[in-house]
Each structure stands twice: as C-alpha cells, then as structure tokens.
Motif scaffolding. Structure first.
Motif, PDB file in Angstrom:
ATOM      1  N   ASP A 197       0.824  -1.203   0.000  1.00 16.83           N
ATOM      2  CA  ASP A 197       0.000   0.000   0.000  1.00 16.83           C
ATOM      3  C   ASP A 197       0.864   1.261   0.000  1.00 16.83           C
ATOM      4  O   ASP A 197       0.529   2.258  -0.632  1.00 16.83           O
ATOM      5  N   ASP A 198       1.964   1.185   0.714  1.00 20.20           N
ATOM      6  CA  ASP A 198       2.817   2.371   0.822  1.00 20.20           C
ATOM      7  C   ASP A 198       4.250   1.906   1.057  1.00 20.20           C
ATOM      8  O   ASP A 198       4.482   0.893   1.721  1.00 20.20           O
ATOM      9  N   PHE A 199       5.164   2.660   0.502  1.00 23.22           N
ATOM     10  CA  PHE A 199       6.575   2.343   0.699  1.00 23.22           C
ATOM     11  C   PHE A 199       7.342   3.642   0.526  1.00 23.22           C
ATOM     12  O   PHE A 199       7.305   4.257  -0.534  1.00 23.22           O
ATOM     13  N   ARG A 200       7.967   4.131   1.617  1.00 25.27           N
ATOM     14  CA  ARG A 200       8.740   5.377   1.466  1.00 25.27           C
ATOM     15  C   ARG A 200       9.810   5.489   2.529  1.00 25.27           C
ATOM     16  O   ARG A 200       9.746   4.829   3.582  1.00 25.27           O
ATOM     17  N   LEU A 201      10.754   6.358   2.245  1.00 29.88           N
ATOM     18  CA  LEU A 201      11.845   6.649   3.173  1.00 29.88           C
ATOM     19  C   LEU A 201      11.306   7.618   4.217  1.00 29.88           C
ATOM     20  O   LEU A 201      10.777   8.679   3.879  1.00 29.88           O
ATOM     21  N   ILE A 202      11.416   7.265   5.537  1.00 33.89           N
ATOM     22  CA  ILE A 202      10.881   8.199   6.529  1.00 33.89           C
ATOM     23  C   ILE A 202      11.979   8.831   7.373  1.00 33.89           C
ATOM     24  O   ILE A 202      11.760   9.839   8.029  1.00 33.89           O
ATOM     25  N   ASP A 203      13.162   8.244   7.359  1.00 38.50           N
ATOM     26  CA  ASP A 203      14.227   8.842   8.162  1.00 38.50           C
ATOM     27  C   ASP A 203      15.569   8.484   7.544  1.00 38.50           C
ATOM     28  O   ASP A 203      15.834   7.323   7.253  1.00 38.50           O
ATOM     29  N   GLN A 204      16.406   9.519   7.322  1.00 38.99           N
ATOM     30  CA  GLN A 204      17.726   9.180   6.800  1.00 38.99           C
ATOM     31  C   GLN A 204      18.822   9.861   7.601  1.00 38.99           C
ATOM     32  O   GLN A 204      19.925  10.079   7.129  1.00 38.99           O
ATOM     33  N   SER A 205      18.474  10.218   8.892  1.00 34.59           N
ATOM     34  CA  SER A 205      19.448  10.902   9.732  1.00 34.59           C
ATOM     35  C   SER A 205      20.651  10.008  10.037  1.00 34.59           C
ATOM     36  O   SER A 205      21.788  10.348   9.706  1.00 34.59           O
ATOM     37  N   ASP A 206      20.384   8.839  10.680  1.00 31.99           N
ATOM     38  CA  ASP A 206      21.490   7.921  11.010  1.00 31.99           C
ATOM     39  C   ASP A 206      21.661   6.887   9.918  1.00 31.99           C
ATOM     40  O   ASP A 206      22.446   7.021   9.009  1.00 31.99           O
ATOM     41  N   SER A 207      20.802   5.879  10.072  1.00 34.00           N
ATOM     42  CA  SER A 207      20.740   4.924   8.963  1.00 34.00           C
ATOM     43  C   SER A 207      19.477   5.271   8.175  1.00 34.00           C
ATOM     44  O   SER A 207      18.772   6.219   8.513  1.00 34.00           O
ATOM     45  N   LEU A 208      19.202   4.487   7.162  1.00 32.50           N
ATOM     46  CA  LEU A 208      18.009   4.743   6.357  1.00 32.50           C
ATOM     47  C   LEU A 208      16.846   3.949   6.942  1.00 32.50           C
ATOM     48  O   LEU A 208      16.960   2.743   7.175  1.00 32.50           O
ATOM     49  N   THR A 209      15.734   4.625   7.208  1.00 33.43           N
ATOM     50  CA  THR A 209      14.565   3.913   7.719  1.00 33.43           C
ATOM     51  C   THR A 209      13.418   4.081   6.740  1.00 33.43           C
ATOM     52  O   THR A 209      13.091   5.189   6.321  1.00 33.43           O
ATOM     53  N   TYR A 210      12.835   2.933   6.379  1.00 38.84           N
ATOM     54  CA  TYR A 210      11.725   2.935   5.420  1.00 38.84           C
ATOM     55  C   TYR A 210      10.448   2.509   6.113  1.00 38.84           C
ATOM     56  O   TYR A 210      10.456   1.682   7.026  1.00 38.84           O
ATOM     57  N   LEU A 211       9.350   3.063   5.632  1.00 40.26           N
ATOM     58  CA  LEU A 211       8.043   2.590   6.068  1.00 40.26           C
ATOM     59  C   LEU A 211       7.479   1.704   4.953  1.00 40.26           C
ATOM     60  O   LEU A 211       7.478   2.078   3.782  1.00 40.26           O
ATOM     61  N   ILE A 212       7.039   0.523   5.373  1.00 39.55           N
ATOM     62  CA  ILE A 212       6.372  -0.349   4.403  1.00 39.55           C
ATOM     63  C   ILE A 212       4.985  -0.649   4.949  1.00 39.55           C
ATOM     64  O   ILE A 212       4.849  -1.118   6.084  1.00 39.55           O
ATOM     65  N   ARG A 213       3.964  -0.310   4.187  1.00 37.10           N
ATOM     66  CA  ARG A 213       2.607  -0.631   4.629  1.00 37.10           C
ATOM     67  C   ARG A 213       1.988  -1.639   3.663  1.00 37.10           C
ATOM     68  O   ARG A 213       1.980  -1.443   2.450  1.00 37.10           O
ATOM     69  N   LEU A 214       1.488  -2.737   4.244  1.00 40.15           N
ATOM     70  CA  LEU A 214       0.856  -3.785   3.434  1.00 40.15           C
ATOM     71  C   LEU A 214      -0.630  -3.836   3.749  1.00 40.15           C
ATOM     72  O   LEU A 214      -1.063  -3.438   4.823  1.00 40.15           O
TER      73      LEU A 214
ATOM     74  N   LEU B  24      11.699  -0.266   8.612  1.00 38.37           N
ATOM     75  CA  LEU B  24      12.847  -1.103   8.295  1.00 38.37           C
ATOM     76  C   LEU B  24      14.086  -0.224   8.194  1.00 38.37           C
ATOM     77  O   LEU B  24      14.144   0.675   7.356  1.00 38.37           O
ATOM     78  N   ALA B  25      15.039  -0.474   9.117  1.00 38.05           N
ATOM     79  CA  ALA B  25      16.288   0.295   9.058  1.00 38.05           C
ATOM     80  C   ALA B  25      17.318  -0.531   8.295  1.00 38.05           C
ATOM     81  O   ALA B  25      17.571  -1.684   8.625  1.00 38.05           O
ATOM     82  N   VAL B  26      17.846   0.048   7.239  1.00 35.11           N
ATOM     83  CA  VAL B  26      18.771  -0.702   6.376  1.00 35.11           C
ATOM     84  C   VAL B  26      20.009   0.135   6.080  1.00 35.11           C
ATOM     85  O   VAL B  26      19.954   1.371   6.142  1.00 35.11           O
ATOM     86  N   PRO B  27      21.114  -0.510   5.759  1.00 34.06           N
ATOM     87  CA  PRO B  27      22.355   0.235   5.502  1.00 34.06           C
ATOM     88  C   PRO B  27      22.367   0.926   4.139  1.00 34.06           C
ATOM     89  O   PRO B  27      23.023   1.956   3.984  1.00 34.06           O
ATOM     90  N   ALA B  28      21.660   0.373   3.174  1.00 35.32           N
ATOM     91  CA  ALA B  28      21.735   0.953   1.823  1.00 35.32           C
ATOM     92  C   ALA B  28      20.331   1.321   1.347  1.00 35.32           C
ATOM     93  O   ALA B  28      19.340   0.875   1.915  1.00 35.32           O
ATOM     94  N   ARG B  29      20.265   2.131   0.308  1.00 31.22           N
ATOM     95  CA  ARG B  29      18.984   2.543  -0.247  1.00 31.22           C
ATOM     96  C   ARG B  29      18.224   1.342  -0.807  1.00 31.22           C
ATOM     97  O   ARG B  29      18.802   0.475  -1.440  1.00 31.22           O
ATOM     98  N   ILE B  30      16.890   1.320  -0.536  1.00 26.93           N
ATOM     99  CA  ILE B  30      16.076   0.235  -1.101  1.00 26.93           C
ATOM    100  C   ILE B  30      15.555   0.654  -2.469  1.00 26.93           C
ATOM    101  O   ILE B  30      15.010   1.739  -2.622  1.00 26.93           O
ATOM    102  N   GLU B  31      15.749  -0.227  -3.397  1.00 27.13           N
ATOM    103  CA  GLU B  31      15.344   0.040  -4.778  1.00 27.13           C
ATOM    104  C   GLU B  31      13.896  -0.422  -5.032  1.00 27.13           C
ATOM    105  O   GLU B  31      13.111   0.275  -5.642  1.00 27.13           O
TER     106      GLU B  31
END
Ligand SMILES: [Zn+2]
Length: 985
Positions: free
Chosen positions: A510-527, A582-589
């Motif tokens: 339903d939704d997928f976006r970057l919500i925080d990139q201060s420290d690591s990258l955090t994405y929101l995934i809504r299903l 989801l906090a991840v080290p690299a950008r999610i494609e």
C-alpha cells in the motif's frame, strides 16, 4: 414369490448391520485375489472366475460384507448414466460361494452388493469367497472399454468395499473416484494368440507369451481371432489395491530401465513414430519422483497408448493414455498427461487414499508433482507449447506452461467467486468446477505449503509421509499430522483456510517510502490484506547496490519461524493492514511480495513497490490465450482499413487486460490519409463486485466514420451453468451524426440518447441437443435526445441437426414494435440488419469498405433484421424500413458430396435452401397476403482461418432468391437474383 421377497427384505432391515468400527485406531483389511479371466471377443465380455480371501484385520466382528460392482454403472438408467436406454456393460453374476458353499443371500443395488454372512467373521479370521461372473465391457469410455479388437480393462472385477477406521464406505459409483483394499493379486488373463497384454504387476510367463515376432500381428480383424486359441498371460501383483489391464494385437513394445525398474511402453502401431520421445525422458520421471517423494518400489510400470476417452487414467503400475493426445501436435500436453498419470503411482498407487471422500489427496498432490516434474525435465518456460504451428505461430504464438495453465484455471474461477465448494469435499458432491479445485487449486496450495515451511522441511514432510503411509490408507489428518511432527508447528490455520473454505488470497503493497535518513536509512512499508486468507508474507527487498534480502512476516509472534529468513514483527489476522519500519544500511530500490505466495493472489498487479504495475508487451501476438498471471498484458496490432471518404485509414489497436478480466481495454486510433483527421474508439471494462458476482461496468467513447458517441453500461451474467449463458445488460448511450458522407444506409441527423435494456439467453452446448438463442432488447429515449421514441425487439434462434451429418436447419423468428419518432438508424429493416447494427461492424460502417456498387443496387446485405432476402433489389430504402416488424426465416444447410474431395475452397463450402416470410409496417396490422415471401438457394463458404483470426470473419455467403411473391409490375416472380453477405463472429 412376493411374500418371500418382502420377508427377506424385512429380515435384512432388522439385522443390525455394523457400519462403523468401535474405536478409531488405524487398521486395514487384507485381500488375496486369484482371478482367471477369459477375453471373449464376440460379445466383448470377460468370463471371470474370482477367488477372494478376505482377512479381517479390524478389531470388529463383521456380520456383513459389501462389494463394488463398478461396471454396473453401464446398466441402463444407472445413477451415473441416467440417460442410458439399454445396458452397454455390467457384471452378470452367475454364482457366489462363501467358504465353498453356495451363497444366494446377497443383494445388488446398482454398483454395490450386500452380502450378509451366515457366520460372523471375527477379528483375525478370514473367509474365502468365489464369484463366477461375466464382465461385459462397454465401448470405450473415459476410463476403459473396447474399440475393435482393442480392450482397456479397468474396474472390472468384484472388489470389497473398504472397511477402515471410519467404517464401510458405501458409495454408489457415479463415475468419480475409487477406493479399494490393499492386497495380493494372482491373475491369469487369457487372450487370443498374438494379442499383447499390459497389466498391473509382474508378468510371470514372459518367455512363453511374448514371441520374437510380436510385432507382426497388426491390421488383423476381429474375425481372424475369433476361433483362435486363448493364450494365458500370468500376472502377479503384491501390495497393490487394484488390478487393470489392456490388450491389443497391434501393440508395439518399447522398454527403458531405471534402477531395476522396467518402464514398458505399449504403443499403438500407428503412433510408433510420434511416441518415440517417451523413451528419452520416461525414466527421468520415475527417477525425479523417486528422489522427491520416495522410491518407486515395483519391478515394472506400463504406460499404454489406448482408446480411453479421458486424457489419461491411472491404475497401479499401469497408466493408460488417450491415443488422441498427439505428441506431434501438442507435445506439452502429451508429456504433462503421461507425467501426471505416472505421478499417480505415488499419490493413489502407493499412498492409497480414499479418493472419493478426499480427492485432493491424490489429484492435488499429483498435480503438484506433475508441475514439478515438467519444470525439472522440460524447463519452466513454455513447457506446454505446441509444435508444428507454422511460421506465424512460431513467431507470434502464445506461451504457456503447466504451472500457468493450472493457475489460470484457478484464478479465473476465484476472481469471480465461482469455486462454489472448498477443496476437501466428497468428489460426488462437487459442482462443475470441482476439477479446478481438486487439481489446480489443491496442487497450488501445496506450493504455498512448501513456501510456508521452506524447501528442506517440506522435502522432509513428503518423504516422511511416503515412508509412513505407503501401502496404507492415509486421510488428510494423517498428512497434517506429519506436517506437525516434522515442522514442530501447528499449521491448523493453513489447512483450515485452504481446505475447508473458498476464501481468497489478495495482498498489496500500500505504501513504501523513506521516513528517516538521519542515522541509517529507515523505510516505512505498509501492506494491505484485501481478502480473507492470511499467510506469512515474505518481502523480497532489492537494495541500490543490488544486494537482496528476504524478510518474513509471520502469522503469530510466538509460533513457528523460518530460521533461514530474517523475521519482522508478526501480522495478526484480525488486522487488515500491517506497517513495518525497516532500518537498512543501503537505499532500497524495490520491494515485492514473494512470487510463490502471490501466484494464488487474485490481483497480482499491486504486489510490488513500483509506480507502474508489472506489464508485458507483445506485438501482433496471441498471448491472450494464456495471459501472464502476474502482469498486465498489452497487445499491439496495426490497423489498416479503407473507405471511399478517408481512403486509407492507418492506425493502431492497443488491447490490454489483467487475465482478460481486470481493466480490459481496447483502444483504437486511426489516421485518415485523405481527410487528415483522426478517428478513435476507446472501450474499457472492469468487473464490479457491488452488482454481484459476474458483473461488469463498461465505458465507450468514439469518433468513428462520421459519427461520435459513447456509452456507460452494466452487464451481469445471471447463471453459471457451463452449457448456457444468461446475460442482462443496461446501457445509457448517446450518439450524433457529424458527417453523412460515410453513410451507406438510412441515418437521421441530430442527437439520439437512450437507455437500452437487454436480455440474452444462449446455449453454448454443442452436443446433440437443439441449440437455442434468445435475445430481447428494449430501448427508450432519455434526456437530451432529439427523438422521443420507444422500441422493443425480440429474436429467437433454434438450430436442429442430424447427428454425424451436414444436415442442419436454422429457424429464426424476429419481431419488433416501436412507438414515437424512431430515428432511421434504429428502424427495422425488412431485408437485413439496420444501420445501427451495421455501425457495429468495420466492414459495414462506411461507404466503400465493401464494394459500394453492390450495396447501391441492393446486392450486399448484413444478416439481421427481417432478413427477407431479395427485396433490397427491387424496393427503395424508405419502403424497407418501418417501426413494426414480424419475420420468420428458415435456412437448411445441406450435405455436399464435394466436401468429401478435400479440395481447398470446395471442402469448406456447403449448399443450402432458404425461405423467408415477413413484413415491416408503421401503423395498422398488415393483411397476411401483404407479407413478403422469398425462397431460393444459397452457398456458404466457411472462410480461411486467418480471415477469422484477423478479421473475425466467419463465413461468406451467396444467396439466390429465385422466387419472390411481390415483384414490380412486369417482373417475373421467378428470376435469377443474387445477394452477397459476410458473417462475423
Ligand atoms: Zn489425476
């Protein structure tokens, strides 16, 4: 007599027949058969002497035994074949003995026999029965039968009804499935000399019956064998639950070996060439299935080319294949059927489940094994493709594979909520869609189980199931118990949903976006879960550095986990939505839901994070026959057309859709070379749930050959029978004439807007029944229309034909009634289709697409309206139109001896005779003598396939209305006249 009979019935009624065992612990009965069977060619029967040792291994004392007489299905008016007017097969029982004394106290009801015992059979004890009977074999049917001197013999002897931990399974045979006791067979089959026999078990006297010249016997007729000496073929089969055989004097034998097992192929002589390939891959199938599920334990398996009319049928160690399945034309189908039937030797043959009460245990598992083996041996892509399809099909033909084929069957049902039943249901109770449930759906549910457990646990489950339950009678709970044991997980929720409900699976990102990139990258995934089925969801995440990660969202927090996958917090089934950060080290494609989970998702376009849904593009392709299940399909076709005003029209047609069901679009654009204008015709259709299952909304907008307009419509199918269709439609339409130069028929200027209500019934059944079509339409002016009118018309078609001949009669009735100011394009035309109906067709829409001189003189018409042929040649257009009409057309199609010549063109032509009777008028009822009549001859040419393919054209027809009752003064009633018409699908 009557008194005695009724007292016997009374006694039977009073005896307590023990039908259910006292405790539910596992046991199975044991049966030893000694059968001597003599094939009798003159009356297609088998004289059978059957001795049966029945060993009671149950904890219960049995006072009765029950038997199946499956062949009695072919008795007249049987439960399975109520339409049978005489016996085509059956078991004629001569005598029965129990422990060597004649036993006459038995009763046969259709396919079941009840045999009360004189002395009860206690646990651990056995008794010996003998049956002397004649098994009358029917002409070839789905599973068995004879054709000429060829015999496929299955379900032919008397076999005990299974008594297991759930009691007696006293089901009449309705041509569905079978369930039989395990045992040992020693069978002597006596056939005329030179016949080759293939059967369950091992041949004991091979060197006596198989002569070096076994190939010499083909092409002989039955008469030649009639007095021939019967040669005994001795077979022995142990640890099997059925015994079948096939025999034919023309059988050729090919053999391959795998690890001590011989695969025998018995091939009908005329198929020798085309069956050649089976020896290349036959052994691989046995090897793959042995490795995947458990070792094939018997010394031989026979695959026979036969005259059964199902695609294939399984018996232990013997499978029969329909000789129509042509390996040259459709190798994929041929391979899939053989592999399917071979796989049954695991799921049915060795795991002898109760097929009738739990059909999915054999058909679902077998379908799963079939898909896996096909993919392993022939690859995953296009393994169902046809061969020898010509240049066009080679380059533009469709792709299909076994997995896609089964998914399409399931998804097209599920999307319209037409499953009706859950998977785990008695085979006799299933509706017309049962096949898709037991095969396609159940097979795919096993892929979801494999996905849930992971490959290695699933492999363990299958091996353990095989090890523990081979040579026994497993039930669904036994398989589920193994899953529980091996995985340590309670998968009750999985089986409950998939086996006992017809709920659907539909997930979406339903939704997928970057919500925080201060420290690591955090994405929101809504299903989102849009349907009721809940499952663990695997997210496949692709990073910008193209690394790849799979996260599992389990269904419960403390339940089972997949240790090979990263785990996200659980998603409780009570919540329709799920959010994870989801906090991840690299950008999610890219994020996608697992492709195996989503293969049963009923809407797969929203299962990943991209802006656009996955799409497949094809140019001039026929992919719509088997569309992809996981992408929106676009097909592009060039358009080239001609009319006198625009000259050449060049354009493009975009056809799109998901499974041919969702967002179905048909966009056409033309560039008109003479007028330098654009025409377009846009259509869109989508199923809508709020109007009920099988309902659609559709839109259309067009600027087309001097007319512009559009519509909004609703369509609903009102029945789900597979042999007839009832469709109701409601449309709001508006149209306007902008350029009258295109017209080839009457058409009034200005705006016309109306509501149209339609009702259509048609038989799609094309057997031997008369075919009916019924169509009614009511149309009335709506707001903004320049014309106030109402009209209704009705068309009834009935087709009659003589079986196996070209003789055919079409009876057609057409009636219409209008009031008010009916625009000319809607008025009824005495001689054919009216302008509105012609506008629907590319060829009849504009002047010059078909030769205009023909039309101007009245020689060219389109079928429809009054269809009173010939009057267009002698009357002006305004005399042919009216707002009231009544017409009857009779068309006789005649056999043509020239068709036997198989010459091109002539082969596809047939002659006909017609007579028409009708009248159009505006005010008062006409006199009977005012009705116009014409009669004459016709020639119809069923056009080349490519014309049908590219232009939807079905036939081209010449009518010669040689006699007409109303002709102008001075003209002759009988005269040579001709008309031409093109028919479209
Ligand atoms: Zn099957």
């Amino acid at each position: 007599m009557i008194r005695i009979c009724s007292s016997v019935v009374l006694v039977l009624l009073m005896l307590p027949v023990k039908l259910i065992p006292s405790d539910g612990a596992y046991f199975q009965q044991y049966v030893r058969y000694r059968i001597v069977a003599d094939l009798q060619l003159d009356d297609h029967s088998i004289a059978v002497q059957e001795t049966l040792l029945y060993h009671n291994q149950s904890p219960d004392t049995l006072s009765d035994l029950f038997f199946h007489l499956y062949l009695n299905k072919h008795r007249k008016a049987s439960l399975a074949l109520p339409e049978l007017k005489f016996d085509t097969g059956g078991i004629d029982l001569h005598n029965v003995t129990v422990n060597d004394s004649l036993h006459e106290d038995y009763r046969i009801d259709q396919t079941l026999m009840h045999l009360p015992l004189n002395a009860p059979l206690v646990p651990g004890d056995s008794l010996q029965l003998t049956f002397k009977f004649s098994a009358v074999i029917p002409p070839s049917t789905g599973r068995y039968g004879y054709q000429g001197v060829h015999y496929d013999v299955g379900n032919w002897y008397i076999t005990p009804v299974v008594y297991d931990r759930y009691g007696w399974h006293l089901h009449q045979h309705l041509d569905n499935e079978f369930y039989q006791e395990w045992g040992y067979f020693r069978v002597t089959i006596r056939v005329p000399q030179d016949f080759i026999v293939g059967a369950t078990g091992n041949l004991l006297n091979g060197n006596e019956v198989i002569s070096p010249d076994e190939f010499a016997a083909s092409d002989r007729q039955r008469a030649e064998y009639a007095d021939s000496v019967l040669i005994p073929w001795e077979f022995e089969a142990d640890k099997v639950h059925d015994f079948a055989w096939t025999t034919d004097p023309s059988y050729l034998r090919k053999q391959v070996e795998w690890n001590g097992t011989t695969l025998n192929f018995l091939i009908l002589d005329y198929n020798e060439e085309s069956w050649h390939e089976v020896t290349d891959w036959g052994a691989k199938v046995v090897e793959y299935l042995s490795q995947t599920f458990g070792r094939y334990p018997y010394k031989q398996m026979t695959v026979a080319d036969t005259y059964i009319r199902a695609g294939g049928i399984e018996y232990p160690q013997l499978v029969m294949i329909n000789d129509f399945i042509n390996p040259d034309y459709e190798p994929g189908e041929f391979r899939a059927v053989i592999i399917h039937e071979i796989a049954h030797n695991w799921f049915y043959g060795l795991l002898g489940n109760n097929q009738l009460e739990h059909e999915w245990l054999d058909e679902g598992f077998t379908t799963f094994a079939e898909i896996k083996a096909m993919e392993y041996i022939f690859g995953t892509e296009g393994n169902l493709e046809m061969r020898n399809r010509g240049w066009y099909a080679e380059h533009f033909g469709y792709h299909n594979d076994v997995r896609r084929d089964h998914l399409l069957s399931y998804l097209t049902l599920a999307k319209f909520n037409q499953e009706e039943d859950p998977i785990d249901l008695h085979a006799d109770y299933l509706g017309p869609n049962g096949y898709t449930l037991q095969y396609s759906k159940a097979g795919n549910v096993l892929f979801l189980l494999e996905y849930t457990l992971g490959d290695s646990l699933f492999a363990l489950v299958m091996h353990r199931y095989f090890e523990r339950w081979r040579y026994r009678h497993p039930y669904p709970e036994d398989f589920i118990q193994i899953v529980r044991e091996v995985s340590g997980c309670n998968l009750h929720w999985f089986f409950e949903q998939w086996l006992k409900t017809d709920r659907k699976l539909d997930y979406a990102i339903d939704d997928f976006r970057l919500i925080d990139q201060s420290d690591s990258l955090t994405y929101l995934i809504r299903l989102k879960r849009k349907e009721k089925i809940f499952m663990p969801v695997d997210l496949h995440i692709t990073m910008a550095d193209s690394s790849y990660q799979v996260y599992r969202i389990p269904v419960d927090e403390f339940g089972c986990k997949r240790h090979d996958l990263l785990t996200l917090p659980s998603w409780h089934f009570s919540r329709p939505e799920y959010e994870a950060e989801l906090a991840v080290p690299a950008r999610i494609e890219h994020v996608a839901i697992d492709p195996v989970l989503t293969q049963m998702d009923i809407y797969q376009l929203d299962n990943q994070s991209s802006l656009f849904p996955p799409m497949e593009w094809h140019f001039m392709h026929t992919q719509h026959i088997a569309p992809p299940t996981n992408a929106y399909l676009w097909e592009i076709w060039p358009l080239v057309f001609y009319n006198d005003i625009d000259k050449a029209k060049l354009g493009v047609n975009l056809q799109g859709g998901y499974l041919g069901i969702d967002h179905v679009t048909d966009f056409r654009f033309w560039f008109k070379t003479a007028t330098l204008n654009l025409d377009f015709d846009l259509k869109y259709q989508q199923p809508v749930g709020w109007l009920g299952d099988l309902s659609w909304i559709n839109f259309r907008g067009y600027v087309l050959d001097g007319r512009e307009g559009g519509k909004i419509g609703l369509r609903r199918r009102l029945n789900v029978e597979d042999y007839s269709d009832i469709v109701a439609t409601l449309d709001l339409e508006v149209h306007h004439l902008s350029d009258s130069r295109y017209l080839m028929n009457a058409w009034d200027p200005g705006w016309v807007s109306d509501f149209a209500l339609g009702w259509q019934y048609s038989d799609t059944y094309d057997g031997w029944m008369p075919k009916h079509d019924f169509m009614m339409e009511f149309r009335t002016a709506s707001f903004g229309s320049n014309y106030r009118f109402s009209l209704v018309h009705l068309e009834v078609l009935r087709k009659f034909w003589v079986e196996y001949s070209d003789l055919e009669m079409d009876l057609r009735l057409f009636a219409g009634y209008g009031t008010g100011e009916v625009p000319a394009q809607y008025q009824f035309n005495l001689t054919g289709e009216n302008s509105w109906g012609e506008f629907d067709n590319d060829f009849y829409r504009a002047k010059g697409s078909l030769p205009w001189p023909w039309r101007r003189k009245g020689n060219l018409y389109k079928a429809g309206g009054g269809n009173i042929r010939g009057y267009s040649l002698i009357r002006d257009l305004d005399e042919l139109l009216g707002i009231k009409i009544l017409a009857l057309n009779i068309d006789l199609k005649l056999p043509s001896p020239l068709r036997e010549l198989y010459w091109p063109l002539i082969r596809d032509m047939y002659p006909g005779v017609f007579i028409d009777f009708g009248k159009v008028w505006d005010r008062s009822w006409p006199d009977l003598k005012d009705f116009d009549v014409s009669a004459g001859l016709a020639i119809t040419w069923e056009v080349w396939d490519w014309l049908e393919y590219f232009f939807n054209m079905r036939s081209l027809r010449l009518d010669f209305p040689l006699w007409m009752n109303h002709v102008p003064p001075g003209a002759a009633q009988t005269d040579f006249r001709w008309l031409i018409r093109l028919d479209f699908n």
